[in-house]
Design a protein around this motif. Structure first.
Motif, PDB file in Angstrom:
ATOM      1  N   ASN A  63       0.831  -1.198   0.000  1.00  0.00           N
ATOM      2  CA  ASN A  63       0.000   0.000   0.000  1.00  0.00           C
ATOM      3  C   ASN A  63       0.870   1.254   0.000  1.00  0.00           C
ATOM      4  OD1 ASN A  63      -1.872   2.165   0.830  1.00  0.00           O
ATOM      5  ND2 ASN A  63      -3.280   0.483   1.248  1.00  0.00           N
ATOM      6  N   GLU A  64       0.472   2.231  -0.798  1.00  0.00           N
ATOM      7  CA  GLU A  64       1.270   3.453  -0.931  1.00  0.00           C
ATOM      8  C   GLU A  64       1.385   4.245   0.370  1.00  0.00           C
ATOM      9  OE1 GLU A  64      -0.153   6.627  -3.297  1.00  0.00           O
ATOM     10  OE2 GLU A  64      -2.199   6.563  -2.527  1.00  0.00           O
ATOM     11  N   VAL A  65       0.485   4.008   1.316  1.00  0.00           N
ATOM     12  CA  VAL A  65       0.503   4.788   2.559  1.00  0.00           C
ATOM     13  C   VAL A  65       1.769   4.552   3.369  1.00  0.00           C
ATOM     14  CG1 VAL A  65      -2.016   4.805   2.683  1.00  0.00           C
ATOM     15  CG2 VAL A  65      -0.737   3.025   3.888  1.00  0.00           C
ATOM     16  N   TRP A  66       2.485   3.448   3.090  1.00  0.00           N
ATOM     17  CA  TRP A  66       3.672   3.135   3.884  1.00  0.00           C
ATOM     18  C   TRP A  66       4.954   3.705   3.287  1.00  0.00           C
ATOM     19  CZ3 TRP A  66       1.825   2.126   8.228  1.00  0.00           C
ATOM     20  CH2 TRP A  66       0.717   1.297   8.395  1.00  0.00           C
ATOM     21  N   VAL A  67       4.878   4.247   2.085  1.00  0.00           N
ATOM     22  CA  VAL A  67       6.090   4.739   1.419  1.00  0.00           C
ATOM     23  C   VAL A  67       6.362   6.188   1.808  1.00  0.00           C
ATOM     24  CG1 VAL A  67       7.161   5.268  -0.802  1.00  0.00           C
ATOM     25  CG2 VAL A  67       5.857   3.145  -0.507  1.00  0.00           C
ATOM     26  N   GLU A  68       7.577   6.427   2.293  1.00  0.00           N
ATOM     27  CA  GLU A  68       7.963   7.773   2.717  1.00  0.00           C
ATOM     28  C   GLU A  68       8.717   8.528   1.630  1.00  0.00           C
ATOM     29  OE1 GLU A  68       9.498   9.358   6.848  1.00  0.00           O
ATOM     30  OE2 GLU A  68      11.173   8.405   5.777  1.00  0.00           O
ATOM     31  N   SER A  69       9.647   7.862   0.956  1.00  0.00           N
ATOM     32  CA  SER A  69      10.442   8.525  -0.075  1.00  0.00           C
ATOM     33  C   SER A  69      10.878   7.511  -1.124  1.00  0.00           C
ATOM     34  CB  SER A  69      11.674   9.203   0.536  1.00  0.00           C
ATOM     35  OG  SER A  69      12.517   8.243   1.158  1.00  0.00           O
ATOM     36  N   MET A  70      11.313   8.034  -2.268  1.00  0.00           N
ATOM     37  CA  MET A  70      11.708   7.181  -3.386  1.00  0.00           C
ATOM     38  C   MET A  70      13.013   7.664  -3.989  1.00  0.00           C
ATOM     39  SD  MET A  70       9.890   6.726  -7.105  1.00  0.00           S
ATOM     40  CE  MET A  70      10.731   8.184  -7.743  1.00  0.00           C
ATOM     41  N   GLN A  71      13.810   6.722  -4.467  1.00  0.00           N
ATOM     42  CA  GLN A  71      15.011   7.029  -5.234  1.00  0.00           C
ATOM     43  C   GLN A  71      14.976   6.207  -6.515  1.00  0.00           C
ATOM     44  OE1 GLN A  71      18.534   6.317  -2.895  1.00  0.00           O
ATOM     45  NE2 GLN A  71      17.904   7.701  -1.253  1.00  0.00           N
ATOM     46  N   CYS A  72      15.473   6.774  -7.596  1.00  0.00           N
ATOM     47  CA  CYS A  72      15.503   6.027  -8.851  1.00  0.00           C
ATOM     48  C   CYS A  72      16.609   6.581  -9.733  1.00  0.00           C
ATOM     49  CB  CYS A  72      14.153   6.105  -9.571  1.00  0.00           C
ATOM     50  SG  CYS A  72      13.701   7.769 -10.126  1.00  0.00           S
ATOM     51  N   TRP A  73      16.744   5.982 -10.924  1.00  0.00           N
ATOM     52  CA  TRP A  73      17.716   6.489 -11.875  1.00  0.00           C
ATOM     53  C   TRP A  73      17.059   6.587 -13.244  1.00  0.00           C
ATOM     54  CZ3 TRP A  73      21.059   9.822 -11.486  1.00  0.00           C
ATOM     55  CH2 TRP A  73      22.112   9.991 -12.399  1.00  0.00           C
ATOM     56  N   ALA A  74      17.754   6.200 -14.293  1.00  0.00           N
ATOM     57  CA  ALA A  74      17.308   6.497 -15.656  1.00  0.00           C
ATOM     58  C   ALA A  74      15.906   5.971 -15.961  1.00  0.00           C
ATOM     59  CB  ALA A  74      18.315   5.944 -16.662  1.00  0.00           C
ATOM     60  N   PRO A  99      15.762   3.415 -21.267  1.00  0.00           N
ATOM     61  CA  PRO A  99      15.591   4.841 -20.965  1.00  0.00           C
ATOM     62  C   PRO A  99      16.746   5.670 -21.510  1.00  0.00           C
ATOM     63  CG  PRO A  99      16.472   3.709 -19.061  1.00  0.00           C
ATOM     64  CD  PRO A  99      16.189   2.641 -20.086  1.00  0.00           C
ATOM     65  N   PRO A 100      16.517   6.952 -21.746  1.00  0.00           N
ATOM     66  CA  PRO A 100      17.615   7.830 -22.171  1.00  0.00           C
ATOM     67  C   PRO A 100      18.673   7.917 -21.070  1.00  0.00           C
ATOM     68  CG  PRO A 100      15.471   8.873 -22.511  1.00  0.00           C
ATOM     69  CD  PRO A 100      15.229   7.663 -21.678  1.00  0.00           C
ATOM     70  N   ALA A 101      19.912   8.062 -21.477  1.00  0.00           N
ATOM     71  CA  ALA A 101      20.998   8.176 -20.499  1.00  0.00           C
ATOM     72  C   ALA A 101      20.890   9.492 -19.738  1.00  0.00           C
ATOM     73  CB  ALA A 101      22.343   8.084 -21.203  1.00  0.00           C
ATOM     74  N   ILE A 102      21.355   9.483 -18.512  1.00  0.00           N
ATOM     75  CA  ILE A 102      21.376  10.693 -17.687  1.00  0.00           C
ATOM     76  C   ILE A 102      22.827  11.059 -17.409  1.00  0.00           C
ATOM     77  CG2 ILE A 102      20.791  11.696 -15.455  1.00  0.00           C
ATOM     78  CD1 ILE A 102      18.339   9.935 -15.381  1.00  0.00           C
ATOM     79  N   ASN A 103      23.235  12.200 -17.924  1.00  0.00           N
ATOM     80  CA  ASN A 103      24.604  12.666 -17.723  1.00  0.00           C
ATOM     81  C   ASN A 103      24.681  13.932 -16.880  1.00  0.00           C
ATOM     82  OD1 ASN A 103      25.888  10.633 -19.435  1.00  0.00           O
ATOM     83  ND2 ASN A 103      24.884  11.687 -21.136  1.00  0.00           N
ATOM     84  N   SER A 104      23.562  14.637 -16.792  1.00  0.00           N
ATOM     85  CA  SER A 104      23.529  15.857 -15.985  1.00  0.00           C
ATOM     86  C   SER A 104      22.094  16.122 -15.557  1.00  0.00           C
ATOM     87  CB  SER A 104      24.060  17.052 -16.784  1.00  0.00           C
ATOM     88  OG  SER A 104      23.119  17.447 -17.776  1.00  0.00           O
ATOM     89  N   ILE A 105      21.915  17.097 -14.707  1.00  0.00           N
ATOM     90  CA  ILE A 105      20.582  17.449 -14.217  1.00  0.00           C
ATOM     91  C   ILE A 105      19.690  17.903 -15.364  1.00  0.00           C
ATOM     92  CG2 ILE A 105      21.164  19.859 -13.760  1.00  0.00           C
ATOM     93  CD1 ILE A 105      18.933  17.614 -11.548  1.00  0.00           C
ATOM     94  N   GLU A 106      20.295  18.393 -16.445  1.00  0.00           N
ATOM     95  CA  GLU A 106      19.520  18.856 -17.590  1.00  0.00           C
ATOM     96  C   GLU A 106      18.819  17.711 -18.309  1.00  0.00           C
ATOM     97  OE1 GLU A 106      19.033  22.008 -18.110  1.00  0.00           O
ATOM     98  OE2 GLU A 106      20.343  22.432 -16.400  1.00  0.00           O
ATOM     99  N   ASP A 107      19.271  16.484 -18.078  1.00  0.00           N
ATOM    100  CA  ASP A 107      18.650  15.323 -18.715  1.00  0.00           C
ATOM    101  C   ASP A 107      17.400  14.856 -17.977  1.00  0.00           C
ATOM    102  OD1 ASP A 107      20.608  15.141 -20.723  1.00  0.00           O
ATOM    103  OD2 ASP A 107      21.960  14.084 -19.360  1.00  0.00           O
ATOM    104  N   ILE A 108      17.087  15.504 -16.870  1.00  0.00           N
ATOM    105  CA  ILE A 108      15.913  15.145 -16.077  1.00  0.00           C
ATOM    106  C   ILE A 108      14.836  16.205 -16.265  1.00  0.00           C
ATOM    107  CG2 ILE A 108      15.037  14.789 -13.731  1.00  0.00           C
ATOM    108  CD1 ILE A 108      17.730  13.649 -12.997  1.00  0.00           C
ATOM    109  N   ASP A 109      13.621  15.765 -16.477  1.00  0.00           N
ATOM    110  CA  ASP A 109      12.503  16.677 -16.693  1.00  0.00           C
ATOM    111  C   ASP A 109      12.417  17.684 -15.541  1.00  0.00           C
ATOM    112  OD1 ASP A 109       9.496  17.482 -16.402  1.00  0.00           O
ATOM    113  OD2 ASP A 109       9.649  16.630 -18.418  1.00  0.00           O
ATOM    114  N   PRO A 110      12.277  18.969 -15.849  1.00  0.00           N
ATOM    115  CA  PRO A 110      12.218  19.996 -14.792  1.00  0.00           C
ATOM    116  C   PRO A 110      11.138  19.733 -13.746  1.00  0.00           C
ATOM    117  CG  PRO A 110      12.491  21.022 -16.936  1.00  0.00           C
ATOM    118  CD  PRO A 110      12.248  19.564 -17.196  1.00  0.00           C
TER     119      PRO A 110
END
Length: 225
Positions: A93-104, A150-161
């Protein structure tokens, strides 16, 4: 199948605490970067569920989660494990999730979710449920059963604002700093020259210099004389 790269940290008091010592840093791998499963609850409301990624669980972790869920629901452990296999993971259940981390992959799919939400019909309506089902089917086809890259991530600019946060930008700055630091000698790092050089490159509007000695009067080989 795409290699998933999403991890979540759970809130204090979550029902998984008895087995959290089995998960390094308290992070649990998830199949999706958002709670994609939306079954209907007892009051006909939609319940948002994360799916724990079986592919990245050890056999000990799988057994521990299966036993925990079986005990909480007075169910058979084998049945719980079979259900998880059918879902490609354990539901949470989503109620138990506090934070998330991910990559490309996580950032690419999160961008797709943001795009979807901008034009999706109101949730809870027949149109909204149909739109979400179509969106989820597409996610399954490309990211879960398919081999979308997924597209490669090389800098913060590669992530949607829309997905950027101050914490994420700070993490990227730290990552870029570490990459640049690798190009310097141990001596330059210890004396602070590497730090000064990097600061002057990344912040050209200001001038940084070492305090205590003049570079022109101090050469690297003097340390050994």
């Amino acid at each position: 199948m795409t290699k998933h790269d999403t991890w979540v940290k759970l809130k204090p008091g979550n029902p998984y605490e008895p087995i959290m010592q089995l998960f390094p840093d308290g992070m649990i791998p998830m199949r999706d970067p958002f709670p994609m499963e939306r079954p209907t609850g007892p009051n006909k409301e939609q319940i948002a569920l994360w799916i724990v990624d079986l592919e990245r669980l050890s056999s000990i972790q799988v057994q521990a989660i299966a036993r925990l869920i079986a005990s909480a629901n007075n169910a058979d452990v084998a049945e719980v494990a079979a259900d998880a296999e059918a879902r490609n993971g354990f539901a949470m259940n989503e109620v138990w999730v506090e934070s998330m981390q991910c990559w490309a992959e996580g950032f690419a799919r999160s961008k797709e979710l943001a795009d979807f939400l901008e034009t999706a019909p109101p949730p809870g309506t027949p149109e909204g449920r149909k739109a979400w089902a179509d969106f989820a089917d597409d996610q399954y086809e490309r990211w879960i059963y398919g081999d979308e890259e997924p597209p490669a991530i090389n800098s913060i600019e590669d992530i949607d604002p829309r997905l950027r946060t101050p914490e994420l930008e700070q993490a990227f700055q730290h990552l870029q700093f570490e990459k640049q630091l690798a190009n310097y000698s141990v001596f330059d790092v210890l004396t602070g020259r590497a730090m000064v050089d990097i600061l002057n490159k990344t912040d050209p509007d200001n001038t940084y210099s070492l305090v205590g000695f003049d570079d022109e009067d101090f050469e690297d080989d003097e340390i050994y004389e």
